[in-house]
Design a protein around this motif. Sequence first.
Motif, PDB file in Angstrom:
ATOM      1  N   UNK A 125      32.081  37.231  45.073  1.00  0.00           N
ATOM      2  CA  UNK A 125      33.144  37.182  46.075  1.00  0.00           C
ATOM      3  C   UNK A 125      34.445  36.654  45.471  1.00  0.00           C
ATOM      4  N   UNK A 126      34.346  35.589  44.669  1.00  0.00           N
ATOM      5  CA  UNK A 126      35.541  35.039  44.031  1.00  0.00           C
ATOM      6  C   UNK A 126      36.239  36.094  43.180  1.00  0.00           C
ATOM      7  N   UNK A 127      35.446  36.851  42.442  1.00  0.00           N
ATOM      8  CA  UNK A 127      36.001  37.905  41.590  1.00  0.00           C
ATOM      9  C   UNK A 127      36.720  38.955  42.423  1.00  0.00           C
ATOM     10  N   UNK A 128      36.103  39.343  43.544  1.00  0.00           N
ATOM     11  CA  UNK A 128      36.701  40.372  44.404  1.00  0.00           C
ATOM     12  C   UNK A 128      37.980  39.873  45.064  1.00  0.00           C
ATOM     13  N   UNK A 188      40.062  37.702  44.051  1.00  0.00           N
ATOM     14  CA  UNK A 188      41.149  37.435  43.113  1.00  0.00           C
ATOM     15  C   UNK A 188      41.361  38.535  42.077  1.00  0.00           C
ATOM     16  N   UNK A 189      40.635  39.662  42.237  1.00  0.00           N
ATOM     17  CA  UNK A 189      40.765  40.793  41.325  1.00  0.00           C
ATOM     18  C   UNK A 189      40.524  40.363  39.865  1.00  0.00           C
ATOM     19  N   UNK A 190      39.449  39.622  39.677  1.00  0.00           N
ATOM     20  CA  UNK A 190      39.101  39.114  38.354  1.00  0.00           C
ATOM     21  C   UNK A 190      37.736  39.637  37.932  1.00  0.00           C
ATOM     22  N   UNK A 191      37.486  39.631  36.625  1.00  0.00           N
ATOM     23  CA  UNK A 191      36.159  39.949  36.115  1.00  0.00           C
ATOM     24  C   UNK A 191      35.268  38.722  36.260  1.00  0.00           C
ATOM     25  N   UNK A 192      33.971  38.909  36.557  1.00  0.00           N
ATOM     26  CA  UNK A 192      33.076  37.752  36.765  1.00  0.00           C
ATOM     27  C   UNK A 192      33.064  36.782  35.599  1.00  0.00           C
ATOM     28  N   UNK A 193      33.218  37.286  34.381  1.00  0.00           N
ATOM     29  CA  UNK A 193      33.217  36.419  33.203  1.00  0.00           C
ATOM     30  C   UNK A 193      34.619  36.238  32.635  1.00  0.00           C
ATOM     31  N   UNK A 194      35.618  36.521  33.469  1.00  0.00           N
ATOM     32  CA  UNK A 194      36.991  36.445  32.998  1.00  0.00           C
ATOM     33  C   UNK A 194      37.432  35.017  32.720  1.00  0.00           C
ATOM     34  N   UNK A 195      38.413  34.883  31.849  1.00  0.00           N
ATOM     35  CA  UNK A 195      38.941  33.573  31.477  1.00  0.00           C
ATOM     36  C   UNK A 195      39.944  33.085  32.520  1.00  0.00           C
ATOM     37  N   UNK A 202      42.951  30.156  33.447  1.00  0.00           N
ATOM     38  CA  UNK A 202      43.876  29.241  32.780  1.00  0.00           C
ATOM     39  C   UNK A 202      44.214  28.074  33.722  1.00  0.00           C
ATOM     40  N   UNK A 203      44.408  26.917  33.139  1.00  0.00           N
ATOM     41  CA  UNK A 203      44.739  25.724  33.918  1.00  0.00           C
ATOM     42  C   UNK A 203      46.024  25.960  34.700  1.00  0.00           C
ATOM     43  N   UNK A 204      46.022  25.591  35.976  1.00  0.00           N
ATOM     44  CA  UNK A 204      47.179  25.773  36.843  1.00  0.00           C
ATOM     45  C   UNK A 204      47.144  27.042  37.654  1.00  0.00           C
ATOM     46  N   UNK A 205      46.229  27.963  37.313  1.00  0.00           N
ATOM     47  CA  UNK A 205      46.119  29.219  38.049  1.00  0.00           C
ATOM     48  C   UNK A 205      45.588  28.962  39.461  1.00  0.00           C
ATOM     49  N   UNK A 206      46.060  29.733  40.434  1.00  0.00           N
ATOM     50  CA  UNK A 206      45.586  29.604  41.812  1.00  0.00           C
ATOM     51  C   UNK A 206      44.459  30.598  42.068  1.00  0.00           C
ATOM     52  N   UNK A 207      43.394  30.115  42.694  1.00  0.00           N
ATOM     53  CA  UNK A 207      42.243  30.947  43.033  1.00  0.00           C
ATOM     54  C   UNK A 207      42.118  30.999  44.552  1.00  0.00           C
ATOM     55  N   UNK A 208      42.035  32.218  45.073  1.00  0.00           N
ATOM     56  CA  UNK A 208      41.934  32.420  46.519  1.00  0.00           C
ATOM     57  C   UNK A 208      40.494  32.208  46.979  1.00  0.00           C
ATOM     58  N   UNK A 209      40.337  31.493  48.087  1.00  0.00           N
ATOM     59  CA  UNK A 209      39.035  31.277  48.717  1.00  0.00           C
ATOM     60  C   UNK A 209      39.112  31.793  50.156  1.00  0.00           C
ATOM     61  N   UNK A 210      38.142  32.585  50.539  1.00  0.00           N
ATOM     62  CA  UNK A 210      38.086  33.110  51.899  1.00  0.00           C
ATOM     63  C   UNK A 210      36.819  32.598  52.565  1.00  0.00           C
ATOM     64  N   UNK A 211      36.971  31.976  53.712  1.00  0.00           N
ATOM     65  CA  UNK A 211      35.810  31.439  54.416  1.00  0.00           C
ATOM     66  C   UNK A 211      35.858  31.836  55.878  1.00  0.00           C
TER      67      UNK A 211
END
Length: 280
Positions: free
Chosen positions: A100-103, A105-112, A114-123
Amino acid sequence: MFEDRIGQRTNGLKGFWAVLAMAVLLGGCADMGQQQQQPEPDTAAAASPSSDAAGANAASEQPVATAPVTRVVTKTTYVRVRRGDTLQRIAQKHGASVKDLSAWNHLKPNGHLRAGQSIKLVSKQTIAVQAGGAANSAANAAGSREVAAEVARHANSVTLVWPAHGRVVELFAPGATRGIEIAGKAGDPVIAAADGKVMYAGMGLNEYGSLIIVQHNKDFLTAYSHNRRLLVKTGDTVHQGQQIAEMGSENNDRVAVLFEVRRDGKPVDPMPYLPSSPQS
């Protein structure tokens, strides 16, 4: 031209806070006025048999209270990546799946990360509301109480979303510019970067054109300038992602929103508080 912008931002600082202080003062005066203008009760009417009958009829016509029902609402928040964080670690901490996190934020599951990056959470949250027409008002009231509680407390940070989709055409520069400018087309939506209370909405400062100031907590507020049209008024409660204005060029030489973040009254760079791009 750049020097002109610097002069406008510098000259506008005192006026900015004068407008905000006036908005707070007028809000307080308005409350007092409403309290003072309350009519005295009509004791004669209260003692009248006809008024008693009318009251009984009105009471009989009131709708019967219905049992509360549950409603599922979706909430979007953002967390900032710390050094050493991975998607798996963030997922475990916040009760989400890596998929879900990958979807989100449009990221790969094993993607790198970086510090300071914002990650979207949907609940999804389940709340109890009254059935029927009272459902929306009950939900809105609950949301307003949550925002009011947040505005009243101190905070070390604030999680923002981009106030507009567009290209950043002016960056923050301490002592020179007081925010960032995001360009777009006239009428493009300008949205609230976070939940908060509208402390000012109007044309009180020439340098800012049509201005909205939103307080998010005791330490942070955001400002949105040069709008074509305002969709909120002073005293309104707004929620993150809600459209509050239409982009324009009021007192500006281009169509753009000037977006400011202020901490303890001082302008700070908005970029560290925003996701990595307007499309995030």
